[in-house]
Design a protein around this motif. Structure first.
Motif, PDB file in Angstrom:
ATOM      1  N   ALA A 149       0.825  -1.206   0.000  1.00  0.00           N
ATOM      2  CA  ALA A 149       0.000   0.000   0.000  1.00  0.00           C
ATOM      3  C   ALA A 149       0.863   1.261   0.000  1.00  0.00           C
ATOM      4  CB  ALA A 149      -0.926   0.003   1.208  1.00  0.00           C
ATOM      5  N   LEU A 150       2.115   1.126   0.450  1.00  0.00           N
ATOM      6  CA  LEU A 150       2.979   2.297   0.563  1.00  0.00           C
ATOM      7  C   LEU A 150       3.957   2.450  -0.597  1.00  0.00           C
ATOM      8  CD1 LEU A 150       4.026   2.051   4.313  1.00  0.00           C
ATOM      9  CD2 LEU A 150       2.650   3.842   3.299  1.00  0.00           C
ATOM     10  N   VAL A 151       4.163   1.363  -1.355  1.00  0.00           N
ATOM     11  CA  VAL A 151       5.288   1.357  -2.291  1.00  0.00           C
ATOM     12  C   VAL A 151       5.221   2.478  -3.327  1.00  0.00           C
ATOM     13  CG1 VAL A 151       4.243  -0.277  -3.904  1.00  0.00           C
ATOM     14  CG2 VAL A 151       6.707  -0.168  -3.697  1.00  0.00           C
ATOM     15  N   HIS A 152       4.030   2.881  -3.712  1.00  0.00           N
ATOM     16  CA  HIS A 152       3.934   3.886  -4.773  1.00  0.00           C
ATOM     17  C   HIS A 152       3.825   5.296  -4.222  1.00  0.00           C
ATOM     18  CE1 HIS A 152      -0.022   2.470  -3.654  1.00  0.00           C
ATOM     19  NE2 HIS A 152      -0.576   3.553  -4.158  1.00  0.00           N
ATOM     20  N   ASP A 153       4.202   5.465  -2.970  1.00  0.00           N
ATOM     21  CA  ASP A 153       4.189   6.775  -2.335  1.00  0.00           C
ATOM     22  C   ASP A 153       2.829   7.449  -2.431  1.00  0.00           C
ATOM     23  OD1 ASP A 153       5.754  10.016  -2.788  1.00  0.00           O
ATOM     24  OD2 ASP A 153       5.143   8.985  -0.961  1.00  0.00           O
ATOM     25  N   PRO A 154       1.823   6.867  -1.814  1.00  0.00           N
ATOM     26  CA  PRO A 154       0.510   7.490  -1.852  1.00  0.00           C
ATOM     27  C   PRO A 154       0.443   8.637  -0.857  1.00  0.00           C
ATOM     28  CG  PRO A 154       0.426   5.534  -0.496  1.00  0.00           C
ATOM     29  CD  PRO A 154       1.830   5.640  -1.000  1.00  0.00           C
ATOM     30  N   ARG A 155      -0.625   9.425  -0.948  1.00  0.00           N
ATOM     31  CA  ARG A 155      -0.832  10.476   0.045  1.00  0.00           C
ATOM     32  C   ARG A 155      -1.800  10.013   1.120  1.00  0.00           C
ATOM     33  NH1 ARG A 155       2.756  11.789  -1.453  1.00  0.00           N
ATOM     34  NH2 ARG A 155       3.579  13.487  -2.652  1.00  0.00           N
ATOM     35  N   PHE A 185       5.653   9.680   8.388  1.00  0.00           N
ATOM     36  CA  PHE A 185       5.736   9.630   6.932  1.00  0.00           C
ATOM     37  C   PHE A 185       4.873  10.709   6.290  1.00  0.00           C
ATOM     38  CE2 PHE A 185       7.914   6.173   8.165  1.00  0.00           C
ATOM     39  CZ  PHE A 185       7.531   4.895   7.793  1.00  0.00           C
ATOM     40  N   GLY A 186       4.005  11.300   7.079  1.00  0.00           N
ATOM     41  CA  GLY A 186       3.209  12.386   6.543  1.00  0.00           C
ATOM     42  C   GLY A 186       2.044  11.970   5.677  1.00  0.00           C
ATOM     43  N   LEU A 187       1.571  10.734   5.834  1.00  0.00           N
ATOM     44  CA  LEU A 187       0.398  10.331   5.053  1.00  0.00           C
ATOM     45  C   LEU A 187      -0.850  10.503   5.904  1.00  0.00           C
ATOM     46  CD1 LEU A 187       2.726   8.806   3.590  1.00  0.00           C
ATOM     47  CD2 LEU A 187       1.140   6.962   3.248  1.00  0.00           C
TER      48      LEU A 187
ATOM     49  N   TYR C  11      11.579   7.705   5.861  1.00  0.00           N
ATOM     50  CA  TYR C  11      10.731   7.473   4.695  1.00  0.00           C
ATOM     51  C   TYR C  11      10.925   8.587   3.672  1.00  0.00           C
ATOM     52  CZ  TYR C  11       6.318   6.529   2.258  1.00  0.00           C
ATOM     53  OH  TYR C  11       5.365   6.229   1.343  1.00  0.00           O
ATOM     54  N   ARG C  12      11.071   8.171   2.427  1.00  0.00           N
ATOM     55  CA  ARG C  12      11.289   9.195   1.395  1.00  0.00           C
ATOM     56  C   ARG C  12      10.098   9.266   0.464  1.00  0.00           C
ATOM     57  NH1 ARG C  12      17.170   8.037  -0.995  1.00  0.00           N
ATOM     58  NH2 ARG C  12      16.493   5.902  -0.629  1.00  0.00           N
ATOM     59  N   ARG C  13       9.880  10.448  -0.024  1.00  0.00           N
ATOM     60  CA  ARG C  13       8.829  10.626  -1.014  1.00  0.00           C
ATOM     61  C   ARG C  13       9.368  10.250  -2.392  1.00  0.00           C
ATOM     62  NH1 ARG C  13       4.643  14.110   1.114  1.00  0.00           N
ATOM     63  NH2 ARG C  13       3.744  12.512   2.451  1.00  0.00           N
ATOM     64  N   TYR C  14       8.458  10.030  -3.316  1.00  0.00           N
ATOM     65  CA  TYR C  14       8.904   9.812  -4.684  1.00  0.00           C
ATOM     66  C   TYR C  14       8.241  10.845  -5.588  1.00  0.00           C
ATOM     67  CZ  TYR C  14       9.686   7.819  -9.257  1.00  0.00           C
ATOM     68  OH  TYR C  14      10.064   7.642 -10.556  1.00  0.00           O
ATOM     69  N   ARG C  18       6.419   8.791 -13.419  1.00  0.00           N
ATOM     70  CA  ARG C  18       5.509   7.654 -13.300  1.00  0.00           C
ATOM     71  C   ARG C  18       5.064   7.266 -14.699  1.00  0.00           C
ATOM     72  NH1 ARG C  18       3.174   7.092  -7.688  1.00  0.00           N
ATOM     73  NH2 ARG C  18       4.304   8.734  -6.616  1.00  0.00           N
ATOM     74  N   LEU C 112      -6.367  -5.530  -5.305  1.00  0.00           N
ATOM     75  CA  LEU C 112      -5.101  -4.805  -5.242  1.00  0.00           C
ATOM     76  C   LEU C 112      -4.641  -4.383  -6.629  1.00  0.00           C
ATOM     77  CD1 LEU C 112      -2.969  -6.774  -2.666  1.00  0.00           C
ATOM     78  CD2 LEU C 112      -4.305  -4.714  -2.340  1.00  0.00           C
ATOM     79  N   ARG C 116      -4.922   0.184  -9.014  1.00  0.00           N
ATOM     80  CA  ARG C 116      -3.679   0.783  -9.467  1.00  0.00           C
ATOM     81  C   ARG C 116      -3.871   1.359 -10.859  1.00  0.00           C
ATOM     82  NH1 ARG C 116      -1.284  -2.070  -5.110  1.00  0.00           N
ATOM     83  NH2 ARG C 116       0.450  -0.694  -4.698  1.00  0.00           N
TER      84      ARG C 116
END
Lengths: 319, 308, 287
Positions: A149-155, A185-187, C11-14, C18, C112, C116
């Motif tokens: 759920a986190l891998v794609h950097d959601p908000r 993480f700021g989500l 934690y890093r943003r991306y 895309r 899931l 996407r």
């Protein structure tokens, strides 16, 4: 005022003769929000609409300012979903699966791989990530679910019963992870759960649904604020203590004994700081006088549990 | 206190293994009437213990006694047991009533119809009792299982994760039902992962860790028994520093931590500290605003037991 | 003196690129394609694909060697060899197509996937594309082995090429249509259920039923020839292959089949219908 995270207006969805959502209107702020309601109250339908898996019959809803119907693709990139049910293929490894999910969200291959590794570290999966998911314990499987759920950097994260099937230690860890996700993480997190105690611990606000409608949407502080009562628990000669206390607070407060607790009711009128302190000191002095041990003295807080019971009348067999 | 001979449920040196895996390791305890919670991390052996209690299997060593007799392959003992297993597939096309009546017949209940009707009313499924089970929600399914387990009026009820999937109101309702049964003299052994649920309803706990019985009793008492772990108490007061320096002088106080307007006191003797706190505060003229034990909850007790 | 730093491993943003649905599509098709050959899972998953590939390749290689040894006296019977492969290909689809089409539903991974970058339709097409691509490879490569082999063993490759050069087109046509028809029919059956075991049985069932019905229909004089020809897709594919390579069987001499064009059209249509049905079923989100 900050833009709401989720804004639903008169959202309705009919399945045959059943109105799963019936003019549901709510404005959810960013932060960690709990979604509660009886089974069948419309929580899953609402979540499915947010995710674009189901179309609303009428009404509108936007997430981070984007309409769910018109900007479905943009929203998918912004949302991470952790379903309640088992949803992991047993033959892929955790790392492979998370990377695959990253790619399916449109991340380039090497980015998906890197983020997958990062995210798995954040959720606490180390060497296990290279083994097939079929060999995982429930705790590890839940972590993979969170990772994808986190891998794609959601908000926004939408979590459906995230502690399902976890033992107490696993539950603690998952709640800690969720709190970190929200705070560090700021989500923003929307968390659907039946376990009110857990929600009390990590949520900033609660949205309660019943029969497709909104019952209430309030911040946690408003819901579990302190009442005017003081609860005291002592170890020793209880009657002697009660007598001593009554003598000291006469006229200012009522003293009642409930099982092993002593409740000091100060009434609903706004109290001056002095009056409150007087009562506190009265308790302290009564403890000394009666030679008992002071085990606990605290303001009684409303609990989510109480709220829930009072607002949903028994619907009996239907749910 | 019942002796093992006539206790509703007793485990005497029970061990059970599957090949090399020891699921239950030398458990001895007596379960009295009332509601007892069975807790433990995943894999601690709770389900196996339940199965042994239910007479589904006979233990590899030791004895399981239900009212003095082994429940394994003994219909007379079975009749006094009611079981709600964690995973039980309900036959999808049967109606709730049929399922409960079938169970009643199997257990030799004299008036099957009435018994089924009463128990379905007790779980509030009487209006939908004739609908097929596959249309039921999770909560309703749990209630069907409970009804089937109670239809013969058992003296001992064994419930494995009975609150799974129930919303708070349904849970509260089921707890009420169990409390009613307990008040009528039933012995209920209830396993759950969700401590906040068990805390509300069970008067005694059995905690299992890695197949062994780690503790039994009321969780507060257990905490006090853990003398090797200092108690932590959270105190808010009008002047924390003054109070802190006064408390540090006490012999049982191991340490005091100040965070903002709050003190976290570590003490080796909780009861003694409780007696001294008010006195000390009075002596230094500090007003106490709140006093809370920080690690007495079932959650904490459980964590300590498991981590040992 | 160098300075010391503690790096922030939080934690890093991306914020980078895309790829939208194209990246997702690629990943899904590639994963499906690999599943068709049992790649990415244990050894047992590769058993049937390996077996089938061996069984279709070996006769081809054997034929090439034998013909080579005969010094050009013998001719490679393309049609016959294709005919012998069809059953194996059907077996292949029965074993592998459910792996690609059913797993997502069986393990409930579908929600899931659909939350996407892919729409349900794109998801369905991606899965089907993996099936078609794998089938094309399995159906066409053995024929290409024959073709290239024939050129390789010839004493005068250039002259041989002048002779059989154009044969490449029938080879590709056969391979493509075989993959299209068998793959689509298998997909249609497999999309009926989420359980892989049942799906396999349904695929086998279809081909067996078709064969059984045709055997019975052979005796029915009242049945129009065209229908009889196409009742069993595997037999029809074989007939077309024979026609394309100028070979015949006794049955064909007794009942002359329609021209190749008819076969091509029917197969295109059949595959299209089957694929459409499969796609509609795969698009369903509520599973």
């Amino acid at each position: 005022m900050a833009a709401p995270l989720i804004d639903a207006r008169a959202l309705s969805r009919r399945f045959g003769t059943v109105m799963a959502l019936d003019g549901f209107t709510v404005s959810i702020a960013s932060g960690i929000t709990g979604l509660v309601g009886a089974n069948g109250a419309g929580k899953s339908t609402f979540i499915r609409i947010l995710l674009g898996l189901v179309e609303p019959s009428s009404g509108e809803v936007s997430l981070l300012g984007q309409d769910v119907r018109r900007s479905a693709d943009a929203i998918r990139a912004l949302v991470g979903y952790m379903p309640e049910h088992d949803c992991l293929p047993p033959d892929m490894s955790g790392a492979e699966f998370t990377t695959f999910m990253g790619r399916l969200s449109g991340l380039p291959a090497h980015v998906a791989r890197e983020r997958s590794a990062e995210v798995l570290r954040h959720v606490g999966l180390f060497e296990e990530r290279y083994r097939p998911i079929g060999t995982y314990s429930t705790g590890m499987a839940q972590r993979v679910k969170l990772a994808q759920a986190l891998v794609h950097d959601p908000r926004v994260l939408i979590l459906d019963e995230p502690t399902n099937g976890l033992d107490p230690a696993g539950r603690e860890e998952m709640l800690g992870l969720i709190r970190r996700t929200g705070r560090e993480f700021g989500l923003s997190v929307l968390l659907s759960s039946h376990l009110l105690g857990e929600l009390e611990r990590i949520c900033d606000g609660i949205v309660q649904m019943d029969r497709g409608r909104l019952v209430r949407a309030e911040s946690m502080d408003e819901l579990t604020g302190e009442t005017g009562d003081l609860l005291v628990e002592v170890d020793g000669d209880l009657p002697r203590f009660v007598t001593a206390l009554r003598a000291r607070v006469q006229g200012v407060a009522e003293v009642q004994v409930e099982r092993q607790w002593v409740r000091v009711q100060m009434g609903d009128a706004p109290k001056s700081v002095n009056a409150t302190e007087r009562v506190h000191d009265a308790v302290r002095d009564a403890v000394v006088e009666a030679d008992v041990g002071l085990l606990r003295m605290e303001r009684r807080r409303a609990r989510l549990d109480d709220l829930f019971r009072e607002s949903t009348p028994a619907t009996g067999a239907v749910s | 206190m019942n002796t093992t001979a006539v206790a509703p449920l007793a485990f005497v040196g029970v061990s059970h293994w599957y090949g090399d895996v020891v699921a239950v390791n030398d458990v001895s305890t007596v379960v009295e009437p009332g509601i007892t919670g069975l807790l433990g991390p995943n894999g601690a052996g709770k389900s196996t213990l339940m199965q042994l209690a239910a007479g589904v299997q006979t233990p590899s060593s030791g004895k399981v006694l239900v009212f003095g007799e082994s429940p394994f392959a003994r219909p007379s003992v079975f009749a006094r047991l009611g079981i709600v297993p964690e995973r039980e597939a309900l036959p999808a096309t049967l109606s709730a009533r049929t399922f409960v009546e079938a169970r009643a017949t199997l257990l030799g209940v004299p008036d099957v119809r009435t018994a089924a009707r009463e128990v379905l009313a007790a779980v509030e499924l009487d209006t939908v009792a004739d609908r097929p089970v596959d249309g039921f929600s999770k909560g309703m399914r749990q209630r069907v299982k409970l009804a089937a387990a109670m239809v013969h009026g058992p003296d001992v009820l064994l419930l494995d994760e009975p609150f799974n999937g129930l919303d708070p109101r349904q849970r509260a309702h089921m707890m009420q039902l169990l409390e009613q049964q307990a008040a009528a003299g039933a012995t209920i052994l209830l396993s759950s992962h969700i401590l906040e649920e068990i805390e509300g309803v069970a008067s005694r706990m059995l905690v299992m860790v890695a197949g062994r019985l780690a503790a039994s009793g009321d969780h507060r008492t257990l905490r006090r028994l853990m003398t090797d772990r200092p108690h932590t108490v959270r105190v808010r007061a009008s002047d924390v520093r003054v109070l802190a320096s006064a408390l540090v002088a006490l012999p049982d106080v191991l340490g005091v931590e100040i965070t903002g307007t709050q003190l976290l006191v570590r003490t080796s003797d909780y009861a003694a500290f409780a007696r001294q706190l008010a006195r000390v505060a009075q002596q230094v003229s500090v007003s106490l605003q709140s006093v809370q034990p920080a690690d007495e909850s079932l959650e904490h007790v459980f964590r300590y037991l498991v981590a040992r | 003196m160098s300075s010391s730093t503690i790096h922030n491993l939080g934690y890093r943003r991306y914020d980078g690129v895309r790829e939208g649905w194209t990246g997702a599509w690629q990943a899904l098709v590639w994963q499906g394609f690999r599943s068709m050959f049992g790649l990415g899972r244990g050894l047992r998953a590769k058993a049937i694909p390996a077996f089938v590939i061996a069984m279709v390749l070996l006769p081809c290689l054997g034929t090439v060697v034998a013909v080579g040894a005969s010094n050009g006296q013998q001719v490679i019977p393309y049609g016959l060899l294709i005919g012998s492969q069809l059953l194996l290909l059907a077996l292949f689809t029965a074993a592998q197509v459910p792996e690609v089409l059913c797993r997502d539903r069986q393990h409930r991974v579908l929600p899931l996937l659909l939350t996407r970058a892919l729409s349900p339709r794109q998801y369905a097409l991606a899965r089907l594309s993996a099936v078609w691509a794998a089938m094309w490879l399995v159906a066409t490569v053995p024929l290409l082995v024959l073709y290239v082999g024939e050129l390789a063993i010839a004493t005068d490759p250039a002259a041989r090429f002048a002779e059989i050069g154009p044969r490449l087109w029938p080879v590709l046509l056969c391979g493509t249509l075989t993959a299209w028809v068998i793959g689509s029919l298998a997909a249609m059956m497999a999309s009926l259920t989420a359980r892989r075991g049942y799906a396999s049985m349904l695929v086998v069932g279809l081909f067996l039923a078709a064969a059984a019905v045709t055997t019975g229909a052979d005796d029915l004089a009242a049945m129009p020839d065209v229908v009889r020809e196409f009742l069993d897709p595997l037999r029809a594919l074989r007939t077309m292959a024979m026609l394309l390579f100028g070979e015949t069987t006794r049955a064909m001499e007794v009942n002359p089949p329609p021209p190749v064009m008819v076969f091509v059209l029917v197969f295109c249509g059949l595959g299209a219908v089957a694929s459409l049905i499969a796609a509609r079923r795969l698009e369903r989100v509520d599973a």
